[in-house]
Design a protein around this motif. Structure first.
Motif, PDB file in Angstrom:
ATOM      1  N   LEU A   1       0.833  -1.208   0.000  1.00 21.91           N
ATOM      2  CA  LEU A   1       0.000   0.000   0.000  1.00 21.91           C
ATOM      3  C   LEU A   1       0.865   1.256   0.000  1.00 21.91           C
ATOM      4  N   THR A   2       1.985   1.221   0.721  1.00 23.47           N
ATOM      5  CA  THR A   2       2.885   2.381   0.749  1.00 23.47           C
ATOM      6  C   THR A   2       3.401   2.677  -0.655  1.00 23.47           C
ATOM      7  N   ALA A   3       3.892   1.634  -1.332  1.00 27.73           N
ATOM      8  CA  ALA A   3       4.428   1.826  -2.683  1.00 27.73           C
ATOM      9  C   ALA A   3       3.331   2.298  -3.626  1.00 27.73           C
TER      10      ALA A   3
ATOM     11  N   GLN B   1      14.877   4.613  -3.102  1.00 28.43           N
ATOM     12  CA  GLN B   1      15.995   4.336  -2.182  1.00 28.43           C
ATOM     13  C   GLN B   1      15.801   2.997  -1.461  1.00 28.43           C
ATOM     14  N   ALA B   2      16.911   2.403  -1.084  1.00 24.59           N
ATOM     15  CA  ALA B   2      16.879   1.150  -0.313  1.00 24.59           C
ATOM     16  C   ALA B   2      16.039   0.073  -1.012  1.00 24.59           C
ATOM     17  N   GLY B   3      16.423  -0.238  -2.237  1.00 27.07           N
ATOM     18  CA  GLY B   3      15.648  -1.185  -3.054  1.00 27.07           C
ATOM     19  C   GLY B   3      15.550  -2.579  -2.461  1.00 27.07           C
ATOM     20  N   SER B   4      16.443  -2.926  -1.531  1.00 27.87           N
ATOM     21  CA  SER B   4      16.412  -4.276  -0.959  1.00 27.87           C
ATOM     22  C   SER B   4      15.545  -4.369   0.287  1.00 27.87           C
ATOM     23  N   GLY B   5      14.950  -3.266   0.728  1.00 28.77           N
ATOM     24  CA  GLY B   5      14.115  -3.291   1.936  1.00 28.77           C
ATOM     25  C   GLY B   5      12.682  -3.700   1.624  1.00 28.77           C
ATOM     26  N   GLY B   6      11.846  -3.698   2.651  1.00 26.65           N
ATOM     27  CA  GLY B   6      10.446  -4.099   2.488  1.00 26.65           C
ATOM     28  C   GLY B   6       9.727  -3.239   1.460  1.00 26.65           C
ATOM     29  N   VAL B   7       9.793  -1.925   1.638  1.00 23.98           N
ATOM     30  CA  VAL B   7       9.120  -1.028   0.701  1.00 23.98           C
ATOM     31  C   VAL B   7       9.809  -1.101  -0.661  1.00 23.98           C
ATOM     32  N   GLY B   8      11.138  -1.070  -0.657  1.00 23.40           N
ATOM     33  CA  GLY B   8      11.902  -1.018  -1.903  1.00 23.40           C
ATOM     34  C   GLY B   8      11.645  -2.209  -2.814  1.00 23.40           C
TER      35      GLY B   8
ATOM     36  N   ALA C   1      17.612  -4.079  13.086  1.00 20.78           N
ATOM     37  CA  ALA C   1      19.028  -4.040  12.717  1.00 20.78           C
ATOM     38  C   ALA C   1      19.227  -3.428  11.327  1.00 20.78           C
ATOM     39  N   GLY C   2      18.139  -3.353  10.534  1.00 20.66           N
ATOM     40  CA  GLY C   2      18.195  -2.588   9.286  1.00 20.66           C
ATOM     41  C   GLY C   2      18.801  -3.296   8.087  1.00 20.66           C
ATOM     42  N   ARG C   3      18.996  -4.597   8.191  1.00 20.70           N
ATOM     43  CA  ARG C   3      19.656  -5.331   7.097  1.00 20.70           C
ATOM     44  C   ARG C   3      18.716  -6.289   6.388  1.00 20.70           C
ATOM     45  N   ALA C   4      17.420  -6.248   6.703  1.00 20.16           N
ATOM     46  CA  ALA C   4      16.491  -7.222   6.110  1.00 20.16           C
ATOM     47  C   ALA C   4      16.482  -7.114   4.588  1.00 20.16           C
ATOM     48  N   LYS C   5      16.415  -8.258   3.934  1.00 17.80           N
ATOM     49  CA  LYS C   5      16.299  -8.297   2.463  1.00 17.80           C
ATOM     50  C   LYS C   5      14.839  -8.611   2.172  1.00 17.80           C
ATOM     51  N   GLY C   6      14.059  -7.605   1.896  1.00 18.84           N
ATOM     52  CA  GLY C   6      12.622  -7.812   1.760  1.00 18.84           C
ATOM     53  C   GLY C   6      11.986  -7.850   3.137  1.00 18.84           C
TER      54      GLY C   6
ATOM     55  N   LYS D   1       8.999  15.239  -8.400  1.00 12.44           N
ATOM     56  CA  LYS D   1       8.338  15.082  -7.097  1.00 12.44           C
ATOM     57  C   LYS D   1       9.235  14.320  -6.142  1.00 12.44           C
ATOM     58  N   LEU D   2       9.496  14.940  -4.999  1.00 12.37           N
ATOM     59  CA  LEU D   2      10.231  14.257  -3.921  1.00 12.37           C
ATOM     60  C   LEU D   2       9.191  13.833  -2.892  1.00 12.37           C
ATOM     61  N   ILE D   3       9.011  12.519  -2.763  1.00 10.95           N
ATOM     62  CA  ILE D   3       8.016  11.990  -1.819  1.00 10.95           C
ATOM     63  C   ILE D   3       8.775  11.234  -0.738  1.00 10.95           C
ATOM     64  N   SER D   4       8.586  11.638   0.501  1.00 12.27           N
ATOM     65  CA  SER D   4       9.321  10.995   1.588  1.00 12.27           C
ATOM     66  C   SER D   4       8.386  10.218   2.496  1.00 12.27           C
ATOM     67  N   ILE D   5       8.802   8.993   2.813  1.00 11.85           N
ATOM     68  CA  ILE D   5       8.026   8.212   3.781  1.00 11.85           C
ATOM     69  C   ILE D   5       8.741   8.170   5.133  1.00 11.85           C
ATOM     70  N   SER D   6       9.886   8.865   5.215  1.00 15.00           N
ATOM     71  CA  SER D   6      10.617   8.864   6.490  1.00 15.00           C
ATOM     72  C   SER D   6      10.680  10.271   7.096  1.00 15.00           C
ATOM     73  N   GLY D   7       9.815  11.163   6.639  1.00 16.45           N
ATOM     74  CA  GLY D   7       9.741  12.497   7.222  1.00 16.45           C
ATOM     75  C   GLY D   7      10.637  13.465   6.482  1.00 16.45           C
TER      76      GLY D   7
END
Ligand SMILES: NC(=O)c1ccc[n+]([C@@H]2O[C@H](COP(=O)([O-])OP(=O)(O)OC[C@H]3O[C@@H](n4cnc5c(N)ncnc54)[C@H](OP(=O)(O)O)[C@@H]3O)[C@@H](O)[C@H]2O)c1
Length: 319
Positions: free
Chosen positions: A116-118, A137-144, A307-312, A217-223
């Motif tokens: 839904l975020t994407a 940004q951060a293509g390997s994360g959950g949102v990315g 820890a910030g290293r999750a892949k997906g 457009k710069l859209i930020s989901i981290s503030g």
């Protein structure tokens, strides 16, 4: 977090009661737990956390029309009705959709919040189209991992950042240009992008402006949150002024470049989940799951996400 016994949730007339089979984890759970969102989301503790569910409908309220007992569903329950780290959750039927048929319960539970975020960032807000260029940004994360596939589905060109170990993963999702952020700054590479989906810190946000073309457009989901966001949330006058101040610098810098800045905080939406589900079943988007933990290890699972290293995505199996 502690495991404990709670009364079954109240099922209102428009609610379905979902037996939770799996739940996805999100940094939002950690942030609420740490009290970071006290102003925006004033929850009272103790609180059952959890924002993503896949499971089976076991009861329906008297006004429910779309679902019946036995349906396999998935959902991101709305704020103030969260609590998927549990065996049961009641959710208004408008926030629920049938689970994509091709997915397991664990896979389905990994989708709602990030999907839904994407969707809300790239489709609803940015109106991303074929031929446009987007920097995720951060293509390997959950949102990315979800956002790259969605952007490719609409026909956009996708640039993304990740570290060396995840370059192959983001390429397999369709990213056209991958910048290994440990070796190179994206600001020296990216120019004339239509959209940036920012999910990182303030300095990344400011550097992102350089990647945009005029009108971009710069859209930020981290503030930082902006006044329009306060307005849509119906926030108080005071909070609106706070958000105005917090985002003043980046809004001004964006305007100077002929670009726009906006903050996005995703919302629950069953209708969008239906469309997302059909994209998944058609093979356009696949879930990316890093690890699945048992319910008793939810603390460990959340620590892994933090820890910030999750892949997906990271998922907890409940049943
Ligand atoms: N506003 C909203 O509605 C909303 C919704 C969802 C998420 N969010 C926020 O958006 C952010 C991302 O969420 P998420 O769930 O996608 O996070 P996540 O899955 O936990 O992100 C982990 C990924 O980030 C990558 N990463 C870490 N530092 C990086 C950097 N400097 N540059 C590029 N990649 C980097 C890591 O890759 P490496 O291991 O290769 O570094 C890892 O794969 C969080 O702050 C979250 O709270 C907001």
């Amino acid at each position: 977090m502690r495991l404990g016994e709670m009364p079954d949730p109240e099922v209102r007339d428009d609610d379905v009661l979902i037996e939770v089979h799996a739940t996805g984890l999100n940094l939002l759970d950690s942030k609420l737990k740490a009290g970071e969102f006290k102003q925006l989301l004033p929850y009272r503790f103790p609180l059952v956390l959890g924002h993503d569910v896949a499971g089976v409908v076991t009861r329906v309220g008297s006004r429910v029309r779309q679902f019946k007992v036995g349906d396999e569903v998935y959902s991101r329950p709305p704020d103030f009705r969260i609590g998927t780290f549990a065996e049961l959750i009641a959710v208004h039927e408008r926030d629920v959709a049938l689970k994509p048929e091709t997915l397991t319960m664990e896979e389905a539970a990994s989708i709602p919040l990030v999907g839904l975020t994407a969707w809300q960032a790239l489709i609803e807000r940015a109106h991303l189209k074929k031929g446009q260029k987007v920097f995720i940004q951060a293509g390997s994360g959950g949102v990315g991992t979800f956002a790259i596939q969605l952007a490719k589905h609409v026909g956009a060109t996708v640039a993304t950042t990740t570290s060396t170990a995840n370059v192959a993963l983001v390429k397999s999702l369709g990213a056209d240009l991958v910048i290994d952020y440990k070796k190179q700054g994206f600001e020296s590479v990216l120019r004339d992008y239509d959209v940036v989906l920012n999910s990182q810190d303030k300095s990344t946000l400011e550097k992102s402006l350089g990647a945009l073309k005029p009108g971009g457009k710069l859209i930020s989901i981290s503030g930082p949150p902006d006044p329009d966001f306060a307005k849509t949330r119906g926030s108080s006058w005071v909070l609106r002024q706070v958000f105005r101040l917090l985002s003043y610098g980046i809004r001004k810098k964006a305007r100077r470049r002929g670009a726009s800045y906006s903050f996005l905080f995703m919302r629950a939406d069953g209708a969008q989940l239906r469309v997302i589900g059909s994209l998944i079943d058609s093979g356009a988007i696949r879930p990316v799951i890093d690890r699945v933990f048992p319910l008793e290890s939810t603390n460990e699972a959340l620590a892994y996400v933090e820890a910030g290293r999750a892949k997906g995505k990271v998922v907890v199996r409940v049943k």
